[in-house]
Structures are given as C-alpha cells and as structure tokens.
Design a protein around this motif. Structure first.
Motif, PDB file in Angstrom:
ATOM      1  N   GLY A 102     -11.158  -2.258 -13.348  1.00 20.57           N
ATOM      2  CA  GLY A 102     -12.505  -2.822 -13.194  1.00 20.57           C
ATOM      3  C   GLY A 102     -12.622  -3.690 -11.959  1.00 20.57           C
ATOM      4  N   GLY A 103     -11.583  -4.505 -11.684  1.00 21.62           N
ATOM      5  CA  GLY A 103     -11.619  -5.361 -10.498  1.00 21.62           C
ATOM      6  C   GLY A 103     -11.548  -4.578  -9.209  1.00 21.62           C
ATOM      7  N   GLN A 104     -10.719  -3.541  -9.189  1.00 22.58           N
ATOM      8  CA  GLN A 104     -10.631  -2.700  -7.990  1.00 22.58           C
ATOM      9  C   GLN A 104     -11.931  -1.956  -7.736  1.00 22.58           C
ATOM     10  N   ALA A 105     -12.550  -1.463  -8.805  1.00 29.21           N
ATOM     11  CA  ALA A 105     -13.831  -0.767  -8.644  1.00 29.21           C
ATOM     12  C   ALA A 105     -14.900  -1.719  -8.111  1.00 29.21           C
ATOM     13  N   LYS A 106     -14.882  -2.990  -8.556  1.00 27.18           N
ATOM     14  CA  LYS A 106     -15.873  -3.958  -8.078  1.00 27.18           C
ATOM     15  C   LYS A 106     -15.678  -4.223  -6.586  1.00 27.18           C
ATOM     16  N   ARG A 107     -14.432  -4.311  -6.147  1.00 30.16           N
ATOM     17  CA  ARG A 107     -14.175  -4.534  -4.725  1.00 30.16           C
ATOM     18  C   ARG A 107     -14.584  -3.322  -3.892  1.00 30.16           C
ATOM     19  N   ALA A 108     -14.326  -2.115  -4.422  1.00 32.04           N
ATOM     20  CA  ALA A 108     -14.757  -0.914  -3.702  1.00 32.04           C
ATOM     21  C   ALA A 108     -16.276  -0.851  -3.609  1.00 32.04           C
ATOM     22  N   ALA A 109     -16.968  -1.229  -4.690  1.00 28.83           N
ATOM     23  CA  ALA A 109     -18.432  -1.222  -4.677  1.00 28.83           C
ATOM     24  C   ALA A 109     -18.977  -2.258  -3.697  1.00 28.83           C
ATOM     25  N   LEU A 110     -18.313  -3.419  -3.596  1.00 31.00           N
ATOM     26  CA  LEU A 110     -18.726  -4.434  -2.627  1.00 31.00           C
ATOM     27  C   LEU A 110     -18.555  -3.906  -1.205  1.00 31.00           C
ATOM     28  N   ALA A 111     -17.428  -3.274  -0.929  1.00 32.84           N
ATOM     29  CA  ALA A 111     -17.216  -2.686   0.406  1.00 32.84           C
ATOM     30  C   ALA A 111     -18.276  -1.642   0.708  1.00 32.84           C
ATOM     31  N   ARG A 112     -18.620  -0.816  -0.273  1.00 33.78           N
ATOM     32  CA  ARG A 112     -19.649   0.215  -0.094  1.00 33.78           C
ATOM     33  C   ARG A 112     -20.989  -0.413   0.270  1.00 33.78           C
ATOM     34  N   ALA A 113     -21.347  -1.526  -0.394  1.00 29.76           N
ATOM     35  CA  ALA A 113     -22.611  -2.204  -0.102  1.00 29.76           C
ATOM     36  C   ALA A 113     -22.599  -2.813   1.294  1.00 29.76           C
ATOM     37  N   LEU A 114     -21.479  -3.427   1.698  1.00 30.10           N
ATOM     38  CA  LEU A 114     -21.399  -4.046   3.024  1.00 30.10           C
ATOM     39  C   LEU A 114     -21.451  -3.006   4.134  1.00 30.10           C
ATOM     40  N   VAL A 115     -20.829  -1.848   3.903  1.00 27.02           N
ATOM     41  CA  VAL A 115     -20.905  -0.765   4.894  1.00 27.02           C
ATOM     42  C   VAL A 115     -22.337  -0.262   5.008  1.00 27.02           C
ATOM     43  N   ALA A 116     -23.031  -0.161   3.886  1.00 28.69           N
ATOM     44  CA  ALA A 116     -24.386   0.389   3.872  1.00 28.69           C
ATOM     45  C   ALA A 116     -25.355  -0.450   4.697  1.00 28.69           C
TER      46      ALA A 116
END
Length: 600
Positions: free
Chosen positions: A114-128
């Motif tokens: 769950g924590g790794q997925a949250k960090r990946a989702a944060l990176a996805r938002a920052l890239v967007a």
C-alpha cells in the motif's frame, strides 16, 4: 488564471451534514490546505473540487484550459509496471528515485504494498503536472504518508516551485507551515477560510472558540434575566408566561452548540497504565528480515519511561523491528527478553478488519461487558460525539476508523506503547490530543514516524536503522536526540535519491548496547528515562507552586474567619512539605543526570 470555482456547495452523509454554503475560488499560485477532524468531509471536498463527487447543492465550474490532477488517499493505479504507469521517461524515473522507488521501476504495480503504491501514485501525479504549468490544479490527499523524512523535504521543495494551484490535505504540520498560504477548516458542518499559514490559523481558531464561548455565556445570561423577569409577574400565571418560563429554563439548563474538541478531558487520565518493573524489553545480538536480512547485530535495551524514536529510510526494517519488540515475530537469530510486568499496546499501520455492523462504543467496551462512562469519555476525547459513538463501523470514514483503532489500543491499558507511523490518516486535533497524552504518560514509548513535529513532541532519544540496497543495517544511536538527527540529515542531503546521504558524512554505525548497571542488582537509568523523570518532577513542582500561590491569595480573603484561616494555614503547611519533597526529588534526579553528562 481561475482554475476551479465552487459556489454554495453542500454535501451530507446519513444523519450528518459535512458542509453547506461553501464557496471557494482557486487560481494559479494558490496554496490551500484543507483541515478538520476526521469525518468532517475533507476527502469529500477534494472530490467535489476534482469533479469526482457531485455536490447535493451548488455548482462547480472549471476554468477554460484548466486541468485537475489528483492523488487520492488510497492509491488507484492502472495495470502495468511502475515505470510505465508513472511515465515521464527520465523525469518520472528521477521522481521515483527521489521518493525511494528507484529499485522498483520494473515491478508490477499489482505486487506493490500500500505504501509503495501511494508513492508511485504521487510520482504519477507530479509527472502529470510538471513544474511550470500554471493551468494545472494539483489536489493531494495525504501525500506524505509512507514517505521518509528526506523524501518529504524534497516534496516540500517541489511543491514550493510548482506554478499551478495546489490543494492539500495533510497531517504534517511542517509541510502545512512551509507550503500553504491559505487554510480552509471544516468544523461541524461549517467552513472557515483563513488567509494565512498554519500558525495564523491556530490563533484565529482559538479566537473563534473564545467568541463562541462568549456568545453562549451571553445567551444564557439573557435567558436568566428573562426568567427572573417572568417570575416577578402576577401570581396567577397565564399560559403564555408559563410557556416563557419553560422556554427560558430550557435555555439555561440546555447545552449550547457542541464543541468540535473536548479539551477538558485529559486523555492520559482515561488510559490505565500498570506499573513497569526494571526490565522492559531487551534485544541481544538480534538479526531479522524476510528474503534477506534487514538488520543484524542489534543490541537494544528499553528502560521504564524510555521515549525512543526509530528512524531510517523506507524498507530499512523499522516496522519489522517493532514487530520483534512487540513479540509478533521471532527474530532469525539473537535473544529477546521481556519483563514480567510488560503489557504491550501496538498501534501499527495495518487496518484492522472490524465487523461492519458493530457499533463504535460496543467495540471499545469489548464482548465481556456493557459500555460505560469511561468508554464514552475515551471516545469523546478522540472526537467521537454521541451520535458517532453509536454509529456502525460501515458509516465511518477512513480517518475515523484509524481513530477507533487507536481507541482500541489505548483501552488495553498498555505500559509499553509501540506506534508505527501513528500520524498516517489521523487529523491534527487527534495528533495534538495524542501528543498531550504521551507528554504525561508514564510508560515506555517507541515511535516510528516520518512526522517531524510529532517526533519533536514525543521522543527524546533516536536510533537509526541504516541498512539500504540489500545491505543489512544496524541500530545506530544518534547523540543529541531527534534535533541532532534532523540537523545531521540536512547537512548530509545532496542531489540524488531521497533518503541517501553523502557517504563521507555518514556516521559509523554504533550498537546501542545494554544499559550499564551502577551496582550489582541495580539498573542505571537511561538518559531518556532521566529526562522523562525530570520533566515530570518539574511539572509537579509547577503545580504545587500554583496551588501555593492560590492558597496564599486566599489568606487575605478569609482573615476575618478564624476557622477558615486555620484550615487554609494547615493546607499551606502540608503543601510546603510536599513542595520541599518534590524539590529534593528533582535535585537528586538533576545530580544523577549531571553525573551522566546530561544538560538539565
């Protein structure tokens, strides 16, 4: 440019309005934080602004060319590898590296924690959104959850340079103070907008509470005056005057608006803590891990009253160490010793599966007895009002479920409390209540947290788990406590992966050896225990001096009443003896601390 404009929006949930009449305009460059007790509708409001939740009343309009990018509290990711899901080529990889995900670029997102997925989702938002786009609105719901301290520091810098609009829900007070410029507070169905940072918001909220208390006093005084006037009327009451008396009496005897916080119920008084013996928990040459070792050669002795913070990069084994301390895991090698009086309370990151139709107060009371006043008082202190105490679990928000989980841990009456990322998903008011409880709590405390403000308030000593990149770490104590650790990390931080530090500046790992004994059969108290005892002794002296000043002031008011004068004099004499004993105890502790080289 205007990004989103919400006018007169309202949303409710069964039996409870979340907010109504809320109007808000967000433009490029805005930095807005949304705060409020869990369950007041913060995440719901973010959904309204993002267009994923339809308000029951009002309208939300988006500016021409504006784009909204969101990070939800629970990560939602498409299928694929981390690299493909985040995108952005080199920039996406760089952001993932900063967030501690550089070694998982080719991992399948379905296999992430769950924590790794949250960090990946944060990176996805920052890239967007990129950094230079003014037409983007970035909405982040608890972005610092599952980040280590270096990653949070990098995220602060990234958000500070973002040119679009930002809406943020976070429990991290450092982030609030450094990133946001406006704060929207949701409180009992109403919204209050503060055009300043976090410190200014706290002052404005205190002033509002004082105004509400003054208005309530004025309302009751007017009702008392009307009641007195009605009672002076003719003996033969008319129906109208009797109705007026009943109405005025209802105002006097009734309750005013229910406060959002119940600050007169100290949480420490509602948690029973059995006395600890000299031996708490000791680790001797412990090693543990999963596929490989996370840490090895760990010697650690927790003493009574110890207040220890455990820090380190994500994946270094902090939660595994707590599992070993709690007795949930047997280490691969080494020995664990637990005292006979130890009662462990473990507030971990895992969500507890609770019966969806079970009611909150019944769960806290447990199956063996009926709920009583102490259950209600504990829940009130954790912001569960009367209605919420009898609500079924299925109606609770994610944050409310975490608060309930905390209540269930505290109800066990632990004397050793292990907190694994306790600030995740808890609101700011609950964090302050927990900090106040821990400030006066006599038991042993071990905290794993990325929240700098929480660690500053609750722990005195710090150990670092220094393993990384598959190399098992050791427990390295940090001389000077948490403040020294933060200063050291700030000095060592360099461009590159968050959580890495310049090798030259890295401290040589030291082993936290068992505390030496001052004499055969007598355990020498740890620096953390001494600081804790000194603080308690100082608090006791302050309390006794305040009582002494109050009684001395009473002497002048009872000088004509000899019996009362004698009573006050006797109490003053007894209080003087108590104060002298407290001062002697403080001096003994101060001498012991000085002998160990501690500043008092």
């Amino acid at each position: 440019m205007i990004l989103v404009d919400a006018q007169d929006v309202a949303v409710s949930r069964p039996g409870k309005p979340l907010f109504a009449g809320l109007s808000l305009t967000l433009s490029s460059g805005d930095r807005l934080a949304v705060v409020g007790i869990n369950g007041t509708g913060k995440s719901t409001l973010l959904g309204v602004l993002a267009g994923t939740v339809e308000p029951e009343v009002g309208a939300v309009r988006r500016g021409r060319g504006a784009r909204v990018v969101t990070l939800e509290q629970t990560a939602v990711l498409p299928a694929g590898t981390v690299r493909s899901v985040v995108g952005g080529d080199w920039e996406g990889e760089a952001i993932l590296d900063r967030l501690g995900m550089g070694e998982l670029l080719d991992a399948d997102v379905d296999r992430l924690s769950g924590g790794q997925a949250k960090r990946a989702a944060l990176a996805r938002a920052l890239v967007a959104v990129g950094e230079d786009t003014e037409s983007d609105l970035l909405i982040l719901d608890e972005p610092t959850n599952h980040l280590d301290m270096d990653a949070i520091a990098w995220l602060e810098e990234r958000l500070a340079g973002f040119k679009g609009g930002l809406v943020l829900v976070t429990h991290d007070r450092h982030v609030l103070d450094r990133v946001t410029t406006r704060i929207l507070e949701l409180d009992r169905g109403r919204a209050h907008l503060h055009d300043a940072g976090y410190a200014s918001y706290l002052g404005a909220r205190a002033e509002r509470a004082e105004r509400e208390a003054g208005a309530e006093r004025k309302r009751r005084n007017l009702a008392r005056a009307e009641l007195a006037w009605l009672r002076r009327g003719a003996p033969a009451r008319t129906r109208k005057s009797k109705a007026g008396i009943a109405s005025a009496r209802a105002v006097i005897d009734g309750r005013g608006p229910e406060p959002a916080r119940v600050d007169d119920l100290p949480l420490a008084d509602l948690v029973q803590t059995p006395r600890l013996g000299d031996t708490v928990v000791e680790l001797h040459d412990v090693a543990d891990g999963y596929d490989g070792l996370l840490f090895e050669n760990v010697d650690l002795a927790l003493g009574p009253g110890e207040r220890l913070g455990v820090v380190g990069a994500n994946g270094s084994g902090k939660s595994t160490l707590l599992d070993v301390l709690a007795g949930r895991r047997e280490p691969r090698s080494g020995r664990v010793v637990r005292g006979s009086t130890v009662r462990v309370g473990y507030y971990d990151q895992r969500s507890v599966d609770l019966p969806p139709d079970a009611r909150v107060r019944e769960l806290v009371a447990g199956p063996a007895r009926q709920p009583d006043w102490s259950d209600a008082a504990l829940l009130e202190r954790l912001w569960f009002g009367t209605d919420a105490q009898w609500a079924p679990v299925r109606l609770l928000s994610g944050g409310e479920r975490r608060r309930l989980q905390l209540a269930l841990v505290l109800r066990q009456g632990p004397n050793v409390l292990l907190l694994d990322e306790p600030t995740n998903d808890l609101d700011l008011d609950t964090l302050r209540a927990l900090e106040d409880m821990l400030d006066a709590w006599p038991g042993t405390l071990v905290v794993v947290s990325h929240d700098r403000a929480f660690l500053e308030r609750t722990v005195e000593d710090v150990v670092v788990l220094d393993g990384h990149s598959g190399r098992p770490g050791r427990v390295a104590p940090v001389p000077g406590g948490f403040a020294a650790y933060v200063a050291e990390r700030r000095a060592q931080r360099r461009p590159g992966r968050a959580g890495s530090a310049a090798p030259a500046g890295r401290p040589t790992p030291a082993r936290a050896a068992p505390r030496p004994r001052s004499a055969p059969g007598e355990r020498r108290r740890t620096p953390s225990t001494l600081r804790h005892l000194l603080r308690r002794a100082e608090a006791e002296m302050r309390s006794l001096r305040e009582q002494q000043s109050t009684l001395e002031a009473q002497l002048t008011t009872v000088s004509d009443d000899h019996a009362r004068l004698a009573e006050v004099g006797e109490r003053l004499s007894a209080l003087g003896a108590e104060l002298a004993a407290a001062e002697e105890a403080w001096l003994a502790l101060a001498e012991e601390a000085e002998a160990q080289g501690l500043a008092t």
